[in-house]
Design a protein around this motif. Structure first.
Motif, PDB file in Angstrom:
ATOM      1  N   SER A   1     -13.542 -15.878 -55.847  1.00  0.00           N
ATOM      2  CA  SER A   1     -13.726 -14.334 -54.644  1.00  0.00           C
ATOM      3  C   SER A   1     -13.108 -13.415 -55.200  1.00  0.00           C
ATOM      4  O   SER A   1     -13.572 -12.724 -55.118  1.00  0.00           O
ATOM      5  CB  SER A   1     -12.980 -15.355 -53.543  1.00  0.00           C
TER       6      SER A   1
ATOM      7  N   THR B   1     -15.073  -9.754 -56.181  1.00  0.00           N
ATOM      8  CA  THR B   1     -14.649  -8.801 -55.264  1.00  0.00           C
ATOM      9  C   THR B   1     -14.773  -7.524 -56.620  1.00  0.00           C
ATOM     10  O   THR B   1     -14.956  -6.970 -57.009  1.00  0.00           O
ATOM     11  CB  THR B   1     -12.626  -8.796 -54.504  1.00  0.00           C
TER      12      THR B   1
ATOM     13  N   PHE C   1     -13.835 -20.367 -47.016  1.00  0.00           N
ATOM     14  CA  PHE C   1     -14.190 -20.854 -47.691  1.00  0.00           C
ATOM     15  C   PHE C   1     -14.851 -22.105 -47.174  1.00  0.00           C
ATOM     16  O   PHE C   1     -15.974 -21.786 -47.335  1.00  0.00           O
ATOM     17  CB  PHE C   1     -13.299 -20.926 -49.276  1.00  0.00           C
TER      18      PHE C   1
ATOM     19  N   PRO D   1     -10.437 -12.047 -48.650  1.00  0.00           N
ATOM     20  CA  PRO D   1     -11.051 -13.098 -49.903  1.00  0.00           C
ATOM     21  C   PRO D   1     -12.540 -13.754 -48.821  1.00  0.00           C
ATOM     22  O   PRO D   1     -12.562 -14.424 -47.979  1.00  0.00           O
ATOM     23  CB  PRO D   1      -9.578 -14.468 -49.490  1.00  0.00           C
ATOM     24  N   SER D   2     -13.970 -13.879 -49.835  1.00  0.00           N
ATOM     25  CA  SER D   2     -14.823 -14.654 -48.887  1.00  0.00           C
ATOM     26  C   SER D   2     -15.652 -14.584 -50.553  1.00  0.00           C
ATOM     27  O   SER D   2     -15.423 -14.255 -51.018  1.00  0.00           O
ATOM     28  CB  SER D   2     -15.587 -13.329 -48.302  1.00  0.00           C
ATOM     29  N   LEU D   3     -16.207 -16.227 -50.111  1.00  0.00           N
ATOM     30  CA  LEU D   3     -17.270 -16.196 -51.383  1.00  0.00           C
ATOM     31  C   LEU D   3     -18.797 -15.560 -51.027  1.00  0.00           C
ATOM     32  O   LEU D   3     -19.369 -16.571 -51.703  1.00  0.00           O
ATOM     33  CB  LEU D   3     -17.640 -17.749 -50.970  1.00  0.00           C
TER      34      LEU D   3
END
Length: 583
Positions: free
Chosen positions: A56, A60, A126, A387-389
């Motif tokens: 993640s 970014t 997630f 936070p990210s996928l």
């Protein structure tokens, strides 16, 4: 507003390594090595929260580097260095996607108990994103989807190469010369001397027509491939675009239906403009190309001051933000050969900054563009770095993307019109505003009608050149309510939007964003809590579909006509004002 420093060159040194490409390349290489290490670990275990959090963070970081790359394209950087940088960025993004595909594949092989144990100790966001990404897809479905994306990208590249190879022989500046497609397009639409502009437009169309069969083949192949993929997935050809834009078919149909109900007003204005130019009816080119009936110059500092004054009536926080963006050198307004026409706003979400590029020439149009790009930057400032996928192009809906930018732009133009005393100048500015508004409502409507009709016809088989040109002309006739005497038969060849590999039906989100921002601007005049609502709305970007987001923050139902009618009513007011100023 208070006096502030107004530099016209941006600061890139505070972002990464300035123009030191070698150091940036090493940084990208380090990111790739971290991913390779995670990939190696994935061979022996299912990745957990720790490894997924690293991925993640890399997503970014690489997106910020990609934004930085766009900034570098306007600087004096060697083309070979830019190509290498672009390739390495793509390599990292591809590696991320491959690792996540492998994770989804591994999850499919877990027992129910194993999956429950894994999901219990893994970040909920997630887990949700991995499941949403398609862990239930078969290997064959994933391979077909991947092949389709690669093939569509190849077709897009083919289109761009073919278009960029077009040479236009034209008489310009008292000389016979050869222009590129981009140069001819710019001069045909923006040159102020009508005879040369019309001649270049004619020569451009003749040059494009020579390649028409190849363009037709490329577009047929792209749409045919998409339709095959949609058939395998048992979905309609609009389902994909509606999903990525966060709206329903009902909302889209209601928007277009309401726009169509205002065609009589469009026709009224086009008739007025034709009479002013001593013509019975205008051609598409005469109406859409630029004209400078009145010259009005706005310096960069004046544009910043005017925008700040306009924003003060809505939200003082927006004014402070503009001060920050200008004084901290986020904007590069210098005119340079290395810059392409137009402008862009590159986000650096984790740093809560943006960088804006445009060629400022003291025209109203460049002042409007500055307001537009600062609107984008305001939007990016509100977005949270969660936070990210998922990459931002998977969550950042275009319908949302154009809302804040057009909000700032419209507010700026309205303020300029209101505070301009000279009636001739006021009318000229209003005319440019109306042209921009009608572009969102007619030109883009025509593009949508053409694209929609093409998909329907392509279900039966490939379309020949004659059929495509007919669809193009008929779609424009409908959108302009038969008010023009000539139309643009090659619209479908000139606009790269039709050939976007990753974005089918690219055009209509601009109309959506225009009407949404217009409606919200009217709400801002009477709702004291609007600034807070608008900030919260923008900060929630990508969390839920846009249509639900609008209902959540503003209690607006986009499947009903009221909001769209209120937005379009502003166009009618502008047309009436224009008629009044002209009499």
């Amino acid at each position: 507003m208070d006096t502030i420093n107004v530099p016209i060159r941006w600061d890139l040194d505070s972002l990464y390594y300035g123009l030191d490409i070698n150091r940036l390349e090493k940084h990208i290489k380090d990111l790739l090595e971290r991913l390779v290490a995670i990939e190696f670990d994935s061979y022996s275990k299912i990745l957990g929260s720790h490894e997924l959090m690293i991925i993640s963070e890399i997503i970014t970081e690489i997106e910020s580097i990609e934004s930085f790359y766009y900034c570098l394209t306007t600087e004096e950087v060697e083309a070979s260095s830019l190509r290498s940088l672009d390739t390495n960025i793509s390599t990292v993004k591809t590696k991320v996607r491959q690792i996540l595909l492998d994770v989804r594949k591994s999850l499919r092989n877990l027992s129910e108990e194993q999956y429950e144990n894994w999901s219990h100790i893994t970040n909920n966001r997630f887990v949700s994103e991995l499941v949403k990404g398609g862990i239930n897809e078969s290997n064959a479905e994933r391979e077909i989807s991947s092949f389709s994306k690669e093939t569509l990208s190849s077709f897009e590249d083919m289109y761009i190469q073919l278009r960029d190879q077009i040479k236009v022989k034209a008489y310009f500046n008292h000389l016979h010369t050869e222009l590129s497609f981009a140069e001819a397009s710019r001069l045909a639409m923006s040159h102020t001397e009508l005879p040369e502009k019309e001649n270049i437009f004619k020569e451009l169309n003749e040059s494009v027509a020579l390649q028409a069969n190849i363009f037709a083949s490329i577009y047929n192949q792209m749409v045919g491939l998409r339709l095959t993929l949609y058939k395998m997935k048992s979905i309609d050809y609009l389902d994909e675009t509606l999903k990525v834009n966060g709206i329903s078919k009902e909302a889209l149909d209601m928007m277009w239906g309401t726009v169509d109900n205002y065609r009589e007003d469009f026709t009224t204005y086009l008739t007025i403009r034709a009479k002013e130019l001593d013509k019975q009816r205008l051609s598409w080119h005469e109406y859409t190309s630029s004209s400078e009936e009145v010259t009005y110059k706005i310096t960069f500092k004046e544009a910043v001051d005017l925008l700040s004054d306009a924003l003060e009536n809505i939200d003082s926080n927006m004014v402070e933000f503009v001060k920050e963006a200008i004084s901290k050198k986020w904007v590069d307004a210098e005119q340079r050969q290395s810059k392409s026409p137009g402008g862009f706003c590159a986000p650096f979400i984790s740093k809560r900054e943006s960088r804006i590029s445009l060629s400022y020439d003291n025209s109203i149009d460049s002042a409007r563009r500055l307001a537009h790009e600062l609107g984008h930057a305001w939007h990016f400032r509100q977005m949270k770095n969660k936070p990210s996928l998922l990459f931002s192009d998977e969550t950042f809906e275009m319908t949302m993307a154009e809302t804040s930018s057009i909000f700032f732009e419209t507010l700026f133009i309205n303020h300029l019109i209101h505070h301009t005393k000279d009636i001739t100048l006021k009318t000229a500015i209003l005319e440019s505003k109306l042209k921009r508004s009608l572009n969102y409502l007619t030109s883009i409507r025509a593009a949508f009608l053409f694209e929609n009709d093409f998909y329907e016809c392509r279900k039966i088989g490939s379309l020949n050149l004659e059929k495509i040109e007919k669809l193009s002309l008929v779609s424009q006739e409908k959108a302009y309510s038969y008010a023009l005497r000539e139309y643009e038969p090659f619209m479908w060849m000139k606009y790269v939007q039709f050939y976007q590999a990753s974005t089918p039906f690219y055009n209509y989100p601009y109309t959506f964003g225009f009407l949404l921002s217009t409606g919200l601007l009217e709400m801002a005049k009477t709702d004291e809590r609007f600034p807070l609502k608008f900030q919260s709305f923008l900060s929630d970007t990508g969390t839920i579909p846009l249509e639900l987001l609008i209902k959540k923050h503003f209690h607006i139902d986009l499947t009903q006509p009221t909001f769209w009618q209120n937005s379009l009513a502003q166009l009618k007011i502008d047309i009436e004002s224009y008629k009044k100023y002209k009499t």
